[in-house]
Design an enzyme around this catalytic site. Structure first.
Site, PDB file in Angstrom:
ATOM      1  N   THR A 132     -24.757  -0.806 -43.478  1.00 22.52           N
ATOM      2  CA  THR A 132     -23.759  -1.813 -43.840  1.00 22.52           C
ATOM      3  C   THR A 132     -24.345  -3.032 -44.545  1.00 22.52           C
ATOM      4  O   THR A 132     -25.511  -3.394 -44.307  1.00 22.52           O
ATOM      5  CB  THR A 132     -23.026  -2.294 -42.561  1.00 22.52           C
ATOM      6  OG1 THR A 132     -22.359  -3.530 -42.837  1.00 22.52           O
ATOM      7  CG2 THR A 132     -23.988  -2.565 -41.415  1.00 22.52           C
ATOM      8  N   GLU A 134     -23.694  -5.848 -43.716  1.00 23.48           N
ATOM      9  CA  GLU A 134     -23.969  -6.847 -42.675  1.00 23.48           C
ATOM     10  C   GLU A 134     -25.474  -6.935 -42.376  1.00 23.48           C
ATOM     11  O   GLU A 134     -25.909  -7.814 -41.645  1.00 23.48           O
ATOM     12  CB  GLU A 134     -23.209  -6.512 -41.391  1.00 23.48           C
ATOM     13  CG  GLU A 134     -21.741  -6.892 -41.433  1.00 23.48           C
ATOM     14  CD  GLU A 134     -21.498  -8.397 -41.376  1.00 23.48           C
ATOM     15  OE1 GLU A 134     -22.044  -9.057 -40.481  1.00 23.48           O
ATOM     16  OE2 GLU A 134     -20.768  -8.909 -42.236  1.00 23.48           O
ATOM     17  N   TYR A 157     -23.779  -6.916 -34.022  1.00 21.99           N
ATOM     18  CA  TYR A 157     -23.451  -5.695 -34.780  1.00 21.99           C
ATOM     19  C   TYR A 157     -24.486  -5.468 -35.881  1.00 21.99           C
ATOM     20  O   TYR A 157     -25.018  -4.370 -36.046  1.00 21.99           O
ATOM     21  CB  TYR A 157     -22.050  -5.832 -35.382  1.00 21.99           C
ATOM     22  CG  TYR A 157     -21.702  -4.780 -36.430  1.00 21.99           C
ATOM     23  CD1 TYR A 157     -21.326  -3.492 -36.063  1.00 21.99           C
ATOM     24  CD2 TYR A 157     -21.770  -5.093 -37.790  1.00 21.99           C
ATOM     25  CE1 TYR A 157     -21.010  -2.542 -37.035  1.00 21.99           C
ATOM     26  CE2 TYR A 157     -21.457  -4.144 -38.757  1.00 21.99           C
ATOM     27  CZ  TYR A 157     -21.076  -2.874 -38.367  1.00 21.99           C
ATOM     28  OH  TYR A 157     -20.771  -1.928 -39.324  1.00 21.99           O
ATOM     29  N   LYS A 161     -27.060  -2.313 -36.258  1.00 15.08           N
ATOM     30  CA  LYS A 161     -27.070  -1.479 -37.466  1.00 15.08           C
ATOM     31  C   LYS A 161     -28.435  -1.524 -38.165  1.00 15.08           C
ATOM     32  O   LYS A 161     -28.810  -0.583 -38.844  1.00 15.08           O
ATOM     33  CB  LYS A 161     -25.964  -1.946 -38.424  1.00 15.08           C
ATOM     34  CG  LYS A 161     -24.570  -1.495 -37.985  1.00 15.08           C
ATOM     35  CD  LYS A 161     -24.377  -0.001 -38.262  1.00 15.08           C
ATOM     36  CE  LYS A 161     -22.970   0.447 -37.974  1.00 15.08           C
ATOM     37  NZ  LYS A 161     -22.708   1.835 -38.347  1.00 15.08           N
TER      38      LYS A 161
HETATM   39  P1  NAP Z   1     -13.696   2.330 -37.562  1.00 16.44           P
HETATM   40  O1  NAP Z   1     -12.388   2.566 -38.221  1.00 16.44           O
HETATM   41  O2  NAP Z   1     -13.848   1.195 -36.613  1.00 16.44           O
HETATM   42  O3  NAP Z   1     -14.109   3.689 -36.814  1.00 16.44           O
HETATM   43  C1  NAP Z   1     -15.150   3.722 -35.876  1.00 16.44           C
HETATM   44  C2  NAP Z   1     -15.175   5.092 -35.235  1.00 16.44           C
HETATM   45  O4  NAP Z   1     -16.231   5.117 -34.261  1.00 16.44           O
HETATM   46  C3  NAP Z   1     -13.887   5.466 -34.487  1.00 16.44           C
HETATM   47  O5  NAP Z   1     -13.639   6.829 -34.679  1.00 16.44           O
HETATM   48  C4  NAP Z   1     -14.255   5.188 -33.036  1.00 16.44           C
HETATM   49  O6  NAP Z   1     -13.514   5.940 -32.107  1.00 16.44           O
HETATM   50  C5  NAP Z   1     -15.706   5.658 -33.046  1.00 16.44           C
HETATM   51  N1  NAP Z   1     -16.461   5.170 -31.888  1.00 16.44           N
HETATM   52  C6  NAP Z   1     -16.458   3.926 -31.367  1.00 16.44           C
HETATM   53  N2  NAP Z   1     -17.243   3.886 -30.267  1.00 16.44           N
HETATM   54  C7  NAP Z   1     -17.739   5.131 -30.101  1.00 16.44           C
HETATM   55  C8  NAP Z   1     -18.566   5.741 -29.118  1.00 16.44           C
HETATM   56  N3  NAP Z   1     -19.051   5.043 -28.092  1.00 16.44           N
HETATM   57  N4  NAP Z   1     -18.865   7.054 -29.262  1.00 16.44           N
HETATM   58  C9  NAP Z   1     -18.355   7.773 -30.283  1.00 16.44           C
HETATM   59  N5  NAP Z   1     -17.540   7.261 -31.231  1.00 16.44           N
HETATM   60  C10 NAP Z   1     -17.242   5.960 -31.133  1.00 16.44           C
HETATM   61  O7  NAP Z   1     -14.861   2.154 -38.656  1.00 16.44           O
HETATM   62  P2  NAP Z   1     -14.849   2.526 -40.217  1.00 16.44           P
HETATM   63  O8  NAP Z   1     -14.355   1.355 -40.959  1.00 16.44           O
HETATM   64  O9  NAP Z   1     -14.250   3.856 -40.393  1.00 16.44           O
HETATM   65  O10 NAP Z   1     -16.418   2.590 -40.500  1.00 16.44           O
HETATM   66  C11 NAP Z   1     -17.140   3.803 -40.344  1.00 16.44           C
HETATM   67  C12 NAP Z   1     -18.605   3.476 -40.152  1.00 16.44           C
HETATM   68  O11 NAP Z   1     -19.104   2.770 -41.279  1.00 16.44           O
HETATM   69  C13 NAP Z   1     -18.922   2.596 -38.964  1.00 16.44           C
HETATM   70  O12 NAP Z   1     -20.160   3.001 -38.456  1.00 16.44           O
HETATM   71  C14 NAP Z   1     -19.024   1.201 -39.543  1.00 16.44           C
HETATM   72  O13 NAP Z   1     -19.860   0.405 -38.752  1.00 16.44           O
HETATM   73  C15 NAP Z   1     -19.651   1.522 -40.893  1.00 16.44           C
HETATM   74  N6  NAP Z   1     -19.334   0.601 -41.984  1.00 16.44           N
HETATM   75  C16 NAP Z   1     -18.031   0.283 -42.260  1.00 16.44           C
HETATM   76  C17 NAP Z   1     -17.737  -0.523 -43.344  1.00 16.44           C
HETATM   77  C18 NAP Z   1     -16.324  -0.883 -43.678  1.00 16.44           C
HETATM   78  O14 NAP Z   1     -16.133  -1.858 -44.420  1.00 16.44           O
HETATM   79  N7  NAP Z   1     -15.331  -0.129 -43.234  1.00 16.44           N
HETATM   80  C19 NAP Z   1     -18.786  -1.005 -44.154  1.00 16.44           C
HETATM   81  C20 NAP Z   1     -20.093  -0.635 -43.854  1.00 16.44           C
HETATM   82  C21 NAP Z   1     -20.360   0.183 -42.775  1.00 16.44           C
HETATM   83  P3  NAP Z   1     -12.065   5.416 -31.560  1.00 16.44           P
HETATM   84  O15 NAP Z   1     -11.081   5.761 -32.634  1.00 16.44           O
HETATM   85  O16 NAP Z   1     -11.895   6.183 -30.306  1.00 16.44           O
HETATM   86  O17 NAP Z   1     -12.200   3.938 -31.365  1.00 16.44           O
HETATM   87  O1  G4F Z   2     -12.542  -7.973 -41.942  1.00 17.41           O
HETATM   88  P1  G4F Z   2     -13.695  -8.482 -41.186  1.00 17.41           P
HETATM   89  O2  G4F Z   2     -13.604  -8.499 -39.708  1.00 17.41           O
HETATM   90  O3  G4F Z   2     -14.965  -7.668 -41.703  1.00 17.41           O
HETATM   91  P2  G4F Z   2     -16.537  -7.951 -41.643  1.00 17.41           P
HETATM   92  O4  G4F Z   2     -16.877  -8.922 -40.588  1.00 17.41           O
HETATM   93  O5  G4F Z   2     -16.966  -8.286 -43.028  1.00 17.41           O
HETATM   94  O6  G4F Z   2     -17.083  -6.522 -41.205  1.00 17.41           O
HETATM   95  C1  G4F Z   2     -16.616  -5.337 -41.820  1.00 17.41           C
HETATM   96  O7  G4F Z   2     -17.403  -5.058 -42.955  1.00 17.41           O
HETATM   97  C2  G4F Z   2     -18.801  -4.757 -42.669  1.00 17.41           C
HETATM   98  C3  G4F Z   2     -19.479  -4.499 -44.026  1.00 17.41           C
HETATM   99  O8  G4F Z   2     -19.854  -5.721 -44.589  1.00 17.41           O
HETATM  100  C4  G4F Z   2     -18.839  -3.548 -41.776  1.00 17.41           C
HETATM  101  F1  G4F Z   2     -20.138  -3.211 -41.539  1.00 17.41           F
HETATM  102  C5  G4F Z   2     -18.121  -3.848 -40.471  1.00 17.41           C
HETATM  103  O9  G4F Z   2     -18.126  -2.673 -39.668  1.00 17.41           O
HETATM  104  C6  G4F Z   2     -16.672  -4.212 -40.788  1.00 17.41           C
HETATM  105  O10 G4F Z   2     -16.022  -3.078 -41.299  1.00 17.41           O
HETATM  106  O11 G4F Z   2     -14.012  -9.990 -41.649  1.00 17.41           O
HETATM  107  C7  G4F Z   2     -14.202 -10.324 -43.005  1.00 17.41           C
HETATM  108  C8  G4F Z   2     -14.317 -11.839 -43.121  1.00 17.41           C
HETATM  109  C9  G4F Z   2     -15.302 -12.455 -42.134  1.00 17.41           C
HETATM  110  O12 G4F Z   2     -16.070 -13.413 -42.789  1.00 17.41           O
HETATM  111  C10 G4F Z   2     -14.421 -13.119 -41.088  1.00 17.41           C
HETATM  112  O13 G4F Z   2     -15.000 -14.264 -40.467  1.00 17.41           O
HETATM  113  O14 G4F Z   2     -13.056 -12.405 -42.810  1.00 17.41           O
HETATM  114  C11 G4F Z   2     -13.242 -13.510 -41.944  1.00 17.41           C
HETATM  115  N1  G4F Z   2     -12.002 -13.725 -41.180  1.00 17.41           N
HETATM  116  C12 G4F Z   2     -11.217 -14.835 -41.274  1.00 17.41           C
HETATM  117  N2  G4F Z   2     -10.199 -14.749 -40.420  1.00 17.41           N
HETATM  118  C13 G4F Z   2     -11.487 -12.912 -40.253  1.00 17.41           C
HETATM  119  C14 G4F Z   2     -10.338 -13.551 -39.767  1.00 17.41           C
HETATM  120  N3  G4F Z   2     -11.868 -11.700 -39.797  1.00 17.41           N
HETATM  121  C15 G4F Z   2     -11.100 -11.099 -38.859  1.00 17.41           C
HETATM  122  N4  G4F Z   2     -11.456  -9.862 -38.413  1.00 17.41           N
HETATM  123  N5  G4F Z   2      -9.972 -11.709 -38.342  1.00 17.41           N
HETATM  124  C16 G4F Z   2      -9.552 -12.945 -38.764  1.00 17.41           C
HETATM  125  O15 G4F Z   2      -8.555 -13.471 -38.284  1.00 17.41           O
END
Ligand code: NAP
Ligand code: G4F
Length: 351
Positions: A132, A134, A157, A161
């Protein structure tokens, strides 16, 4: 020809569900790990499970990344060609409340899979780690991050990661396992979890459009993110594993916008007139309706994090070249996709 077998952890999540669809289209046999939960957690994949076409190529297994035996047993039973480790406690804000659990799932969980692959010595297995943006966190006067940028995580987190990133690299170097990191910047979709900021906004504004009287409370509106579409990004996850040699890739759009700009873009798509007033904790947004001002958004310090990643923008030139990454979705198209889907959802809630 024997079909390829893929195992996806996190199959019930945003990316897992899109990746499963993609791999099934590519004629894989897809296995997914699901967690036992007291309420349904398969909403994003139910349509795949009940489709009769997938009867003999889509399987779900109860397991958990905190449970080494379940991880080992599933991998031993399936003997996958490709493993996509998407499972994680993926919420940055929540990781400050549950740091140890986040480390167990999003950090050590990766080690559990890699150890199972090492012990079982499965021939030619390929492993994808969901790394990520992050990992970065601090700009060091640079305004863009690539594969060589310095890591400086800002949350439990991010640290979990970071461990996963490095253990993936160590198992590649030490044991010759085909293991690659995709360093993905934020990616969203209509399937994004509702506590992430983009979906929180699209859910709220679409309900508002249909007459809701609620107010939205948000944290840091100045944070900037490089937002892409999950459909584009899962394709890159697959392409990373189709390379000849294991390597790490940044996947990003190269554009960065603030949370406030994201809100403005949503409002434009919804043809809502928004005005902003005040600064910092006193900042508010109002909606203008027939010259009447109605409170729409308030800043609430509960949503600020103890430490923040203020700015993220990725340089994905390596992925553009080697993976032929050419995103189909612009941010505008992503916003339109999310708004369209959430408007439908909001309408169905009114029935
Ligand atoms: P997500 O929607 O939060 O999905 C996370 C998945 O992990 C869900 O299926 C969840 O299951 C499962 N999980 C949580 N705890 C677990 C455990 N203890 N054992 C097994 N499975 C577990 O995340 P996403 O947005 O699809 O992201 C997919 C991956 O990419 C994650 O690893 C995230 O950190 C990484 N990532 C995401 C982004 C982004 O912007 N979306 C960017 C960079 C990296 P439940 O449905 O049961 O909760
Ligand atoms: O949508 P967010 O919670 O995503 P964040 O923190 O960027 O993390 C996501 O992206 C990562 C990749 O860069 C992944 F690795 C991670 O698993 C996840 O998918 O927040 C985005 C931004 C942050 O700066 C947060 O402080 O939005 C700001 N924010 C402002 N108000 C908020 C809120 N975030 C959340 N969740 N809720 C709010 O009310």
């Amino acid at each position: 020809m024997k079909k390829k077998v893929a195992l996806i952890t996190g199959i019930t999540g945003q990316d897992g569900s899109y990746l499963a669809e993609l791999l099934l289209k590519k004629k894989y046999v897809v296995h997914g790990v699901i967690r036992k939960s007291s309420s349904f957690n398969t909403g994003r994949i139910d349509h795949i499970y009940i489709d009769p076409h997938n009867k003999t190529n889509f399987y779900l297994h109860y397991g958990d990344l905190t449970d080494s035996n379940s991880v080992y047993n599933i991998i031993n039973k399936i003997r996958p060609d490709e493993v996509y480790n998407l499972g994680a406690q993926s919420h940055v804000g929540v990781s400050f409340d549950n740091p140890e659990y986040t480390a167990e799932v999003s950090g050590i969980g990766t080690l559990r899979i890699l150890e199972a692959l090492r012990f079982l010595n499965i021939k030619k297995v390929k492993f994808y780690q969901a790394s990520t943006s992050e990992l970065f966190g601090e700009t060091y006067n640079k305004n863009v991050f690539d594969e060589n940028s310095k890591f400086h995580p800002k949350s439990p987190y991010g640290v979990a990661k970071l461990y996963s990133y490095w253990i993936t690299s160590v198992y590649r170097e030490s044991y010759g396992i085909f293991a690659s990191n995709g360093i993905l910047f934020n990616h969203e979709s209509p399937r994004r979890g509702e506590t992430f900021v983009t979906r929180k906004i699209t859910r709220f504004l679409t309900r508002k459009k249909l007459g809701s009287k609620d107010v939205l409370y948000l944290g840091n509106l100045n944070a900037k993110r490089d937002w892409g579409h999950a459909i584009d990004y899962v394709e890159m996850q697959w392409r990373i594993l189709q390379q000849k040699k294991p390597e790490d890739f940044v996947v990003a759009t190269g554009n960065s916008y603030s949370v406030r700009q994201f809100i403005d873009m949503c409002a434009k798509v919804l043809k809502m007139k928004i005005i902003w007033t005040g600064k910092g904790l006193n900042e508010k947004a109002y909606i203008l309706n027939k010259n009447k001002k109605e409170l729409l958004i308030k800043v609430d310090k509960r949503y600020f994090r103890p430490n923040e990643v203020h700015y993220l923008r990725g340089d994905a030139r390596k992925a553009f070249k080697k993976l032929r990454f050419k995103p189909k979705f612009t941010l505008r198209k992503l916003v339109e996709d999310m708004i369209k889907s959430d408007l439908e959802l909001a309408k169905s809630e009114l029935k």
